[in-house]
Design an enzyme around this catalytic site. Structure first.
Site, mmCIF file in Angstrom:
data_model
loop_
_atom_site.group_PDB
_atom_site.id
_atom_site.type_symbol
_atom_site.label_atom_id
_atom_site.label_comp_id
_atom_site.label_asym_id
_atom_site.label_seq_id
_atom_site.Cartn_x
_atom_site.Cartn_y
_atom_site.Cartn_z
ATOM 1 N N ASP A 33 31.156 63.057 19.121
ATOM 2 C CA ASP A 33 30.315 61.939 18.663
ATOM 3 C C ASP A 33 31.252 60.797 18.272
ATOM 4 O OD1 ASP A 33 27.118 62.014 17.333
ATOM 5 O OD2 ASP A 33 28.404 60.267 17.020
ATOM 6 N N THR A 147 12.888 61.649 27.480
ATOM 7 C CA THR A 147 11.740 61.341 26.629
ATOM 8 C C THR A 147 10.432 61.390 27.418
ATOM 9 O OG1 THR A 147 10.630 59.470 25.544
ATOM 10 C CG2 THR A 147 12.447 58.913 26.957
ATOM 11 N N SER A 189 10.285 50.101 27.498
ATOM 12 C CA SER A 189 11.308 49.349 26.741
ATOM 13 C C SER A 189 12.628 49.531 27.493
ATOM 14 C CB SER A 189 11.461 49.917 25.319
ATOM 15 O OG SER A 189 12.099 51.190 25.386
ATOM 16 N N TYR A 191 15.266 50.836 26.298
ATOM 17 C CA TYR A 191 15.687 52.223 26.034
ATOM 18 C C TYR A 191 15.034 53.182 27.027
ATOM 19 C CZ TYR A 191 14.800 56.854 24.135
ATOM 20 O OH TYR A 191 14.626 58.204 24.017
ATOM 21 N N HIS A 192 13.711 53.060 27.185
ATOM 22 C CA HIS A 192 13.034 53.976 28.106
ATOM 23 C C HIS A 192 13.519 53.752 29.542
ATOM 24 C CE1 HIS A 192 10.134 54.198 24.680
ATOM 25 N NE2 HIS A 192 10.183 55.466 25.022
ATOM 26 N N LYS A 195 16.444 55.781 30.310
ATOM 27 C CA LYS A 195 16.123 57.207 30.524
ATOM 28 C C LYS A 195 15.570 57.432 31.935
ATOM 29 C CE LYS A 195 17.134 58.931 26.469
ATOM 30 N NZ LYS A 195 18.030 60.035 26.208
ATOM 31 N N GLN A 218 11.275 64.860 25.948
ATOM 32 C CA GLN A 218 10.884 65.217 24.585
ATOM 33 C C GLN A 218 9.859 64.246 24.016
ATOM 34 O OE1 GLN A 218 13.388 67.039 21.074
ATOM 35 N NE2 GLN A 218 13.993 64.926 21.329
HETATM 36 N N1 NAD Z 1 14.395 61.405 17.780
HETATM 37 C C1 NAD Z 1 13.370 61.448 18.598
HETATM 38 O O1 NAD Z 1 12.193 61.382 18.176
HETATM 39 C C2 NAD Z 1 13.589 61.626 20.074
HETATM 40 C C3 NAD Z 1 12.467 61.724 20.900
HETATM 41 C C4 NAD Z 1 12.651 61.877 22.277
HETATM 42 C C5 NAD Z 1 13.937 61.937 22.801
HETATM 43 N N2 NAD Z 1 15.015 61.839 21.973
HETATM 44 C C6 NAD Z 1 16.343 61.870 22.601
HETATM 45 O O2 NAD Z 1 17.203 62.764 21.944
HETATM 46 C C7 NAD Z 1 18.532 62.246 21.915
HETATM 47 C C8 NAD Z 1 19.037 62.290 20.493
HETATM 48 O O3 NAD Z 1 18.173 61.532 19.646
HETATM 49 P P1 NAD Z 1 18.447 61.430 18.108
HETATM 50 O O4 NAD Z 1 17.150 61.116 17.464
HETATM 51 O O5 NAD Z 1 19.238 62.589 17.655
HETATM 52 O O6 NAD Z 1 19.349 60.104 18.062
HETATM 53 P P2 NAD Z 1 20.561 59.717 17.094
HETATM 54 O O7 NAD Z 1 20.830 58.275 17.284
HETATM 55 O O8 NAD Z 1 20.290 60.208 15.702
HETATM 56 O O9 NAD Z 1 21.773 60.575 17.685
HETATM 57 C C9 NAD Z 1 22.522 60.203 18.810
HETATM 58 C C10 NAD Z 1 23.979 60.500 18.488
HETATM 59 O O10 NAD Z 1 24.770 60.168 19.635
HETATM 60 C C11 NAD Z 1 25.916 59.454 19.211
HETATM 61 N N3 NAD Z 1 26.317 58.585 20.334
HETATM 62 C C12 NAD Z 1 25.602 57.582 20.904
HETATM 63 N N4 NAD Z 1 26.294 57.032 21.912
HETATM 64 C C13 NAD Z 1 27.461 57.715 21.987
HETATM 65 C C14 NAD Z 1 28.602 57.604 22.827
HETATM 66 N N5 NAD Z 1 28.693 56.661 23.780
HETATM 67 N N6 NAD Z 1 29.640 58.464 22.645
HETATM 68 C C15 NAD Z 1 29.582 59.420 21.668
HETATM 69 N N7 NAD Z 1 28.533 59.565 20.840
HETATM 70 C C16 NAD Z 1 27.490 58.708 20.999
HETATM 71 C C17 NAD Z 1 25.475 58.691 17.960
HETATM 72 O O11 NAD Z 1 26.553 58.353 17.104
HETATM 73 C C18 NAD Z 1 24.500 59.681 17.321
HETATM 74 O O12 NAD Z 1 25.140 60.514 16.383
HETATM 75 C C19 NAD Z 1 18.472 60.824 22.464
HETATM 76 O O13 NAD Z 1 19.025 60.759 23.739
HETATM 77 C C20 NAD Z 1 17.000 60.508 22.485
HETATM 78 O O14 NAD Z 1 16.676 59.695 23.552
HETATM 79 C C21 NAD Z 1 14.875 61.685 20.622
#
Ligand code: NAD
Length: 404
Positions: A33, A147, A189, A191-192, A195, A218
């Site tokens: 990370d 997602t 968006s 973001y989407h 994905k 998800q």
């Molecule tokens: N939280 C939700 O409700 C949800 C829903 C659907 C999908 N997701 C997917 O799950 C995944 C994780 O989501 P989350 O809620 O844990 O997000 P988050 O932002 O809390 O965690 C993502 C982590 O990835 C790290 N990161 C980002 N870019 C990076 C890079 N280039 N190199 C190294 N580390 C990097 C960030 O520092 C962070 O700790 C995402 O891809 C998201 O699209 C989340």
């Protein structure tokens, strides 16, 4: 030691509890990370509601509680290709779980800087991982967190299938050819959109190089704790409540604790899919245990356990807490209301016993919000990011649904 798993984005909301769950279940876990999510909090002047410990403290505490060690590497997967590649050669993991993307739709729509960052970060991170797996010549199973939003939120009357849509096309000789296509993407968006583009990278590297890939579409995650994060306060998970990163149900629970009106956008008729964080970590373990076979196409699962309209959720919380619903202009360009019927047979067939919204669980999240409510920065609650300049930020709201 069990199988070796690299968790990319293992400091985040889903990644941290996943890393702990896998480690607890005998996997040898390595976290990568770049801590970008913590830096974004500083940039936005916001914070996790829960006081998350540094990665160093988290990992020391985990080892003390369980006797299990997790390694941590701090680098940017989107930028540091050679570090990614050499890590695969050094560690030879069995699987990679890829969470390392910028995941907030409102953040991705803030301005040109955030749009470009989201595209650069997410597409390069995903491509670097795929390219490094191919160059390593190792047989590594990639599990990616996608997602439900890739399907879009138009009412079609169809049950949304798990990734692939069977189609029939009439040829010029009137015979009918049948095949499966990736469900047509409908990003709402930037973001989407990243994905939906990830899905094409997966399609290509799977077809061209035979990489075994599972893409988990998800739903919106709610809850904050899992069996493992509850073991000690230093293992606590992040809880986002702000207008960019906070997810809707967690936001409502936080708002009810501090007496803030429940912020429903537009009519509240938007139907979304949900999953509790405890099921997220279980699903990922199930996905790792059931990889596609060599030669299989990308395996896509809908990782959601229930659907609700936003207004239903708000009313449920309002009934429990007495806090009123308030309607705000919708910052997003989206349908006033939509139906959402989602196929989710694959995880059920593999043994997932879903956790559904229940008063007990809502109480559990409320306990966390109650405990840390003094940390809330109140002026970060309302969303300021809009999908276009003509959509105005609304910090006041109204008692009536906004039917634009
Ligand atoms: N939280 C939700 O409700 C949800 C829903 C659907 C999908 N997701 C997917 O799950 C995944 C994780 O989501 P989350 O809620 O844990 O997000 P988050 O932002 O809390 O965690 C993502 C982590 O990835 C790290 N990161 C980002 N870019 C990076 C890079 N280039 N190199 C190294 N580390 C990097 C960030 O520092 C962070 O700790 C995402 O891809 C998201 O699209 C989340």
């Amino acid at each position: 030691m069990g199988k070796k798993i690299i968790v990319l984005g293992g400091d985040g909301f889903c990644g941290w509890p996943t890393a702990l769950h896998l480690s607890m279940n005998g996997y040898d876990v390595i976290i990568v990370d770049n801590l970008s999510r913590r830096k974004i909090d500083l940039d936005l002047g916001t914070n996790s509601l829960t006081p998350i410990s540094s990665m160093e403290t988290r990992l020391k505490r985990w080892e003390k509680e369980t006797g299990k060690a997790i390694k941590f590497y701090n680098f940017d997967v989107a930028k540091n290709y050679h570090r990614m590649f050499s890590l695969l050669k050094e560690e030879e993991p069995d699987a990679i779980v890829h969470f390392a993307e910028q995941r907030a739709a409102p953040y991705s729509m803030r301005d040109s800087v955030c749009k470009r960052y989201t595209v650069d970060n997410n597409l390069n991170a995903t491509h670097n991982v795929l390219c490094a797996i191919e160059q390593s010549e190792l047989d590594i199973h990639l599990v990616h967190l996608g997602t439900m939003g890739v399907y879009g939120y138009e009412t079609t009357g169809l049950t949304i299938p798990e990734g692939y849509l069977p189609v029939q096309v009439k040829k010029s000789d009137k015979s009918v050819v049948e095949f499966d296509i990736l469900y047509p993407p409908e990003p709402g968006s930037i973001y989407h959109m990243t994905k939906t583009q990830d899905a094409l990278f997966f399609y290509f590297y799977n077809k061209n190089n035979g990489i075994r890939i599972t893409d988990l579409h998800q739903g919106i995650v709610w809850g904050t704790s899992t069996e493992e994060t509850k073991l000690h306060e230093e293992l606590i998970n992040r809880f986002d409540y702000d207008g960019d990163y906070g997810t809707v149900l967690n936001r409502f629970l936080m708002q009810s604790v501090i007496g803030h009106p429940l912020t429903v956008y537009g009519s509240g008729g938007q139907t979304r899919a949900f999953i509790h964080l405890q099921d997220t970590v279980r699903c990922i373990k199930i996905a790792i245990e059931n990889p596609p076979k060599p030669g299989d196409k990308v395996d896509i699962f809908n990782q959601a356990t229930e659907t609700h309209t936003i207004l239903d959720l708000a009313e449920k919380i309002s009934d429990l807490t007495g806090i009123k619903v308030r309607y705000y202009n919708n910052p997003r360009a989206e349908a006033l209301k939509n139906d959402l019927i989602v196929a989710r047979d694959k995880f059920l067939a593999l043994g997932l016993n879903p956790t559904t919204l229940s008063e007990g669980l809502l109480e559990e999240v409320k306990e966390i919000t109650e405990k840390y409510k003094d940390r809330i920065i109140k002026d970060k609650i309302v969303t300021v990011s809009t999908w276009s300049a003509k959509r105005k930020v609304d910090t006041v709201g109204s008692d009536k649904p906004v039917l634009e």
